[in-house]
Design a protein around this motif. Structure first.
Motif, PDB file in Angstrom:
ATOM      1  N   TRP A  41       0.831  -1.204   0.000  1.00  0.00           N
ATOM      2  CA  TRP A  41       0.000   0.000   0.000  1.00  0.00           C
ATOM      3  C   TRP A  41       0.866   1.255   0.000  1.00  0.00           C
ATOM      4  N   GLU A  42       1.947   1.243   0.742  1.00  0.00           N
ATOM      5  CA  GLU A  42       2.833   2.406   0.775  1.00  0.00           C
ATOM      6  C   GLU A  42       3.407   2.692  -0.606  1.00  0.00           C
ATOM      7  N   LEU A  43       3.810   1.657  -1.324  1.00  0.00           N
ATOM      8  CA  LEU A  43       4.307   1.831  -2.691  1.00  0.00           C
ATOM      9  C   LEU A  43       3.217   2.404  -3.586  1.00  0.00           C
ATOM     10  N   LEU A  44       2.016   1.878  -3.471  1.00  0.00           N
ATOM     11  CA  LEU A  44       0.904   2.364  -4.288  1.00  0.00           C
ATOM     12  C   LEU A  44       0.648   3.844  -4.030  1.00  0.00           C
ATOM     13  N   ARG A  45       0.696   4.248  -2.778  1.00  0.00           N
ATOM     14  CA  ARG A  45       0.443   5.653  -2.453  1.00  0.00           C
ATOM     15  C   ARG A  45       1.546   6.553  -2.990  1.00  0.00           C
ATOM     16  N   ARG A  46       2.767   6.075  -3.025  1.00  0.00           N
ATOM     17  CA  ARG A  46       3.859   6.861  -3.598  1.00  0.00           C
ATOM     18  C   ARG A  46       3.723   6.962  -5.124  1.00  0.00           C
ATOM     19  N   ALA A  47       3.168   5.922  -5.729  1.00  0.00           N
ATOM     20  CA  ALA A  47       3.084   5.884  -7.189  1.00  0.00           C
ATOM     21  C   ALA A  47       1.895   6.656  -7.743  1.00  0.00           C
ATOM     22  N   GLY A  48       0.822   6.794  -6.964  1.00  0.00           N
ATOM     23  CA  GLY A  48      -0.382   7.391  -7.519  1.00  0.00           C
ATOM     24  C   GLY A  48      -1.145   8.243  -6.532  1.00  0.00           C
ATOM     25  N   GLU A 174       8.570   6.029 -16.725  1.00  0.00           N
ATOM     26  CA  GLU A 174       9.871   5.957 -16.048  1.00  0.00           C
ATOM     27  C   GLU A 174       9.754   6.163 -14.547  1.00  0.00           C
ATOM     28  N   ARG A 175       8.877   7.070 -14.126  1.00  0.00           N
ATOM     29  CA  ARG A 175       8.749   7.326 -12.682  1.00  0.00           C
ATOM     30  C   ARG A 175       8.279   6.070 -11.950  1.00  0.00           C
ATOM     31  N   LEU A 176       7.306   5.363 -12.525  1.00  0.00           N
ATOM     32  CA  LEU A 176       6.827   4.131 -11.903  1.00  0.00           C
ATOM     33  C   LEU A 176       7.929   3.086 -11.866  1.00  0.00           C
ATOM     34  N   LEU A 177       8.662   2.925 -12.966  1.00  0.00           N
ATOM     35  CA  LEU A 177       9.736   1.933 -13.006  1.00  0.00           C
ATOM     36  C   LEU A 177      10.789   2.245 -11.941  1.00  0.00           C
ATOM     37  N   ALA A 178      11.061   3.523 -11.731  1.00  0.00           N
ATOM     38  CA  ALA A 178      12.036   3.896 -10.701  1.00  0.00           C
ATOM     39  C   ALA A 178      11.565   3.481  -9.315  1.00  0.00           C
ATOM     40  N   LEU A 179      10.278   3.660  -9.025  1.00  0.00           N
ATOM     41  CA  LEU A 179       9.738   3.251  -7.734  1.00  0.00           C
ATOM     42  C   LEU A 179       9.785   1.731  -7.586  1.00  0.00           C
ATOM     43  N   LEU A 180       9.382   1.010  -8.628  1.00  0.00           N
ATOM     44  CA  LEU A 180       9.393  -0.449  -8.566  1.00  0.00           C
ATOM     45  C   LEU A 180      10.805  -0.988  -8.381  1.00  0.00           C
ATOM     46  N   SER A 181      11.775  -0.323  -8.986  1.00  0.00           N
ATOM     47  CA  SER A 181      13.148  -0.832  -8.983  1.00  0.00           C
ATOM     48  C   SER A 181      13.835  -0.710  -7.631  1.00  0.00           C
ATOM     49  N   GLU A 182      13.273   0.094  -6.726  1.00  0.00           N
ATOM     50  CA  GLU A 182      13.934   0.317  -5.443  1.00  0.00           C
ATOM     51  C   GLU A 182      14.134  -0.979  -4.661  1.00  0.00           C
TER      52      GLU A 182
END
Length: 291
Positions: A41-48, A174-182
């Motif tokens: 959920w934290e990742l989702l909130r950062r992404a959108g 690219e922004r989403l890929l950067a978050l996923l890649s962490e």
């Protein structure tokens, strides 16, 4: 659009998803048997961005999120309503709020069977089926001979796959890929010095998800998936793919990933999926919400 709604005996108010305790979001997803952890959920909130439906004492009865990619496109996901609010129109109210926030953007989402009629009524058109494949990875993987070179990619080198991903997905993310890649392991497949595919693998729910998987053909997709699976023998893994038949689907099946359920990719505005011969394709989704 009104920011509150009365559903028979109680009233719900729309609040920004960032203002709600993640423990309440986790409880909401548990209530509908979705696997999302608080960390997911934290990742989702950062992404959108998102909206939650809250009652007078702070209980969460629903959610809806959207993930913008530039100014003209977004994906929609995490549309969750409790059975009580769904039956009384809570899902439509949340979607109306999200659609207002999205403005004139073209949209895509992956609809559950229960929500499909709602999205049709809101003007979404079905394009394809997504098959959720999951299970414990088997000891022996049926991997064909490799044509090319597989290499790990560090998260600070995402520019090397950005153009390839944009061609496959249809817009720059690219922004989403950067978050996923962490917190992901990333591999590329190259031939003659050119990257022809890539894949990511990260923890999700009660195991791991492999995605995105971007490749030009099924054999490349197999290798980009197998490079992660070989390190996950006996672990629970999920791959969301629009491939029902063919070599890639057969590989997943023989590796222990059975079809658990399916959802429908739908779009509003421009068509989302535009597959072309010998062009990169998304063989594995980042997630149902991210697509």
């Amino acid at each position: 659009m009104q920011r509150s709604v009365r559903l028979k005996s109680f009233e719900l108010v729309a609040r920004d998803i960032d203002d709600v305790d993640v423990k309440l979001l986790h409880a909401l997803s548990i209530s509908v048997r979705w696997p999302h952890r608080p960390k997911d959920w934290e990742l989702l909130r950062r992404a959108g961005r998102g909206i939650v439906a809250v009652d007078g004492i702070g209980r969460v009865f629903g959610s809806a999120m959207w993930f913008p990619h530039g100014n003209d496109f977004a994906t929609i996901g995490l549309v969750i309503t409790t059975p009580r609010t769904q039956a009384q129109g809570g899902g439509r109210w949340l979607m109306d709020l999200v659609l207002k926030e999205c403005g004139d953007r073209s949209l895509t989402l992956n609809a559950t069977h229960a929500a499909y009629p709602l999205y049709v009524s809101l003007g979404f058109t079905a394009e394809a089926t997504v098959y959720l494949r999951q299970g414990e990875v088997l000891q022996t993987l049926p991997v064909p001979n490799l044509d090319g070179e597989l290499k790990a990619l560090s998260s600070d080198r995402l520019k090397e796959i950005a153009a390839l991903d944009t061609r496959a997905f249809g817009t720059n993310r690219e922004r989403l890929l950067a978050l996923l890649s962490e917190d992901a392991s990333i591999y590329t497949l190259s031939r003659s010095g050119e990257i022809v595919g890539y894949s990511m693998c990260r923890e999700f729910g009660g195991g791991f998800v492999i995605g995105p998987i971007v490749a030009r053909d099924e054999l490349d997709a197999i290798h980009l998936t197998a490079v992660h699976l070989k390190n996950l023998i006996g672990r629970f893994v999920r791959v969301d793919s629009r491939e029902k038949d063919g070599a890639f689907a057969e590989f997943l099946q023989k590796s222990g990933l059975d079809i658990a359920e399916s959802v429908t990719t739908m779009s509003k505005g421009r068509r989302f999926l535009n597959r072309e011969h010998n062009e990169p394709w998304v063989y594995g989704l980042a997630s149902h919400a991210f697509s």
